[in-house]
Write an enzyme that holds these catalytic residues in place. Sequence first.
Site: not given
Length: 549
Positions: A175, A246, A309
């Site tokens: 991440d 990410h 995301e």
Amino acid sequence: MPFTALPLLPRPVHEEQMPGEFMLTAQTTLSHHPGLESVAISLQNSLRSATGFPVPVDVEQGNISLLLDPGLGESEYSVSISPNTVEILGGDAAGVFYGCQTFLQLLPAAIFRSAPVANVQWSAPACHIADKPRFGWRGIMLDVVRHFLPKREIFRFIDLMAMHKLNTLHLHLSDDQGWRVEILRYPKLTQIGAWRRETQVGAGANAGADGRPHGGYYTQGDIREIVAYARLRFIDVVPEIETPGHVQAALAAYPELGVTDQTLEVYTRWGINYNVLNVEDSTVEFFNNVFDEIMDIFPGKYIGVGGDECPKDQWRNDPRSLERMADLGLNRVEDLQSWFIAQMETHISAHGRRIFGWDEILEGELAPTATVASWRGMTGARSAARRGHDVVCCPDDLAYFDYRQSLLPSEPIPVSIPLGVAEVYGFDPVPHGLSPEQALHILGGQANLWTEHIDSARMLDYMAFPRLCAMAEVLWATGEKDLAAFTPRLEAHLARLDAVGVEYRQAEGPLPWQQRPGVKGRPETHQERAALIAKLVASIKSSPDDDLS
């Protein structure tokens, strides 16, 4: 069908109590069918630790016998206990293993202690139990990026999963805030990407930082050991490497993977990060090489590619990304994410594996073999199943175990909506509105443990349990659920967690040392959370008959 009166968790399909009880003694022996050696050793170790009894294995006919029964299905088992014998049958080794977990729960809770316990009568009630799981994917996602868990804690968590008949550990390994798995071809991913200079404490843009470096990673030898350890407990380990968002830890290690020329550090804040991968062929090749090593050390069917995301701002404002979009014949910047995921899917499927990604991967064309983790409510689950994709359901309002557990102001770093045991127990992984054929695409579900605010194994216990007990029953048990019947079985089960040493959340609320006074969270109301999820899922392209409600 009446609910079981025996204090078993998860609840079995059928139980029948009989007169008498089986006594475990120093003379108890254990026998097994060929192919069940590891299961027998596991049960032997579990019985020896607290009793101090030898429980020899491989005698011709033991008081406890482990048997394979071709008449039973995959993971199905039965346990028959009389005053003289215990017979555990399974359709396969996994079924026998699950039968052993049930047998252990029928003994006093002290059987789960790790050293001999005096003055305990080691008895199990005579009974017959027949059982099988409702779903094949009974999992938990463990984020080891935001806060690293040493290998020994992973082993402990796997043991707790096995105790609850969970069978899938989804490891979130990369991440913005860290890269947690050794990639031999690209050593800087861990030399640089595994370490950040400090960590945000609390939630919100104004939250402070602790000023302490944080990091860690698993070598490939560690990973092979974790996978083997889990396999002995019939748990599959699913790795996840985030793409194309990410990714700041990877960009800190290899800046050429990014859209801008900016030199980045491993991210020290929480929340969505606008730095993403570029869409050059060289970057695709880089991650294909990464996944080659991931597939080598994780032998399971599913390989996580992230996909959630991913802001499009950098691509939209970058001339080279727009040129690349035109070269690829794409009409929208948003299509670049789908194109990138498709490159990963093509490479991974060529190795006989299946990609596993968050429900944002539904926003473009998706290979039929892709499996979707539906986290933004159940909309993704319905849409994916109707398109013929397998689905793992983990809606945030019922399965996100980083969310606060009550409205109490003493909840540590309270996140989002209250999500307690009762709410988790009410979760049904099969969304309404699916045909029987579409519902077959629901593989099961999982709880998600994001660790931004879980900075120790003790806090992991607090956030996971006893909610994970409820999730285990949701994913295993068939038939109607009854919270009133579940509650006394859970109360009995807590004595087992006490014996293991799990620092679970008490029903009355957090204990003083489980609180974080003065550290702000980001609590939300149900209305606020529902509005945000509705906005997020609007981007899912649905077929005309999709019900997005």
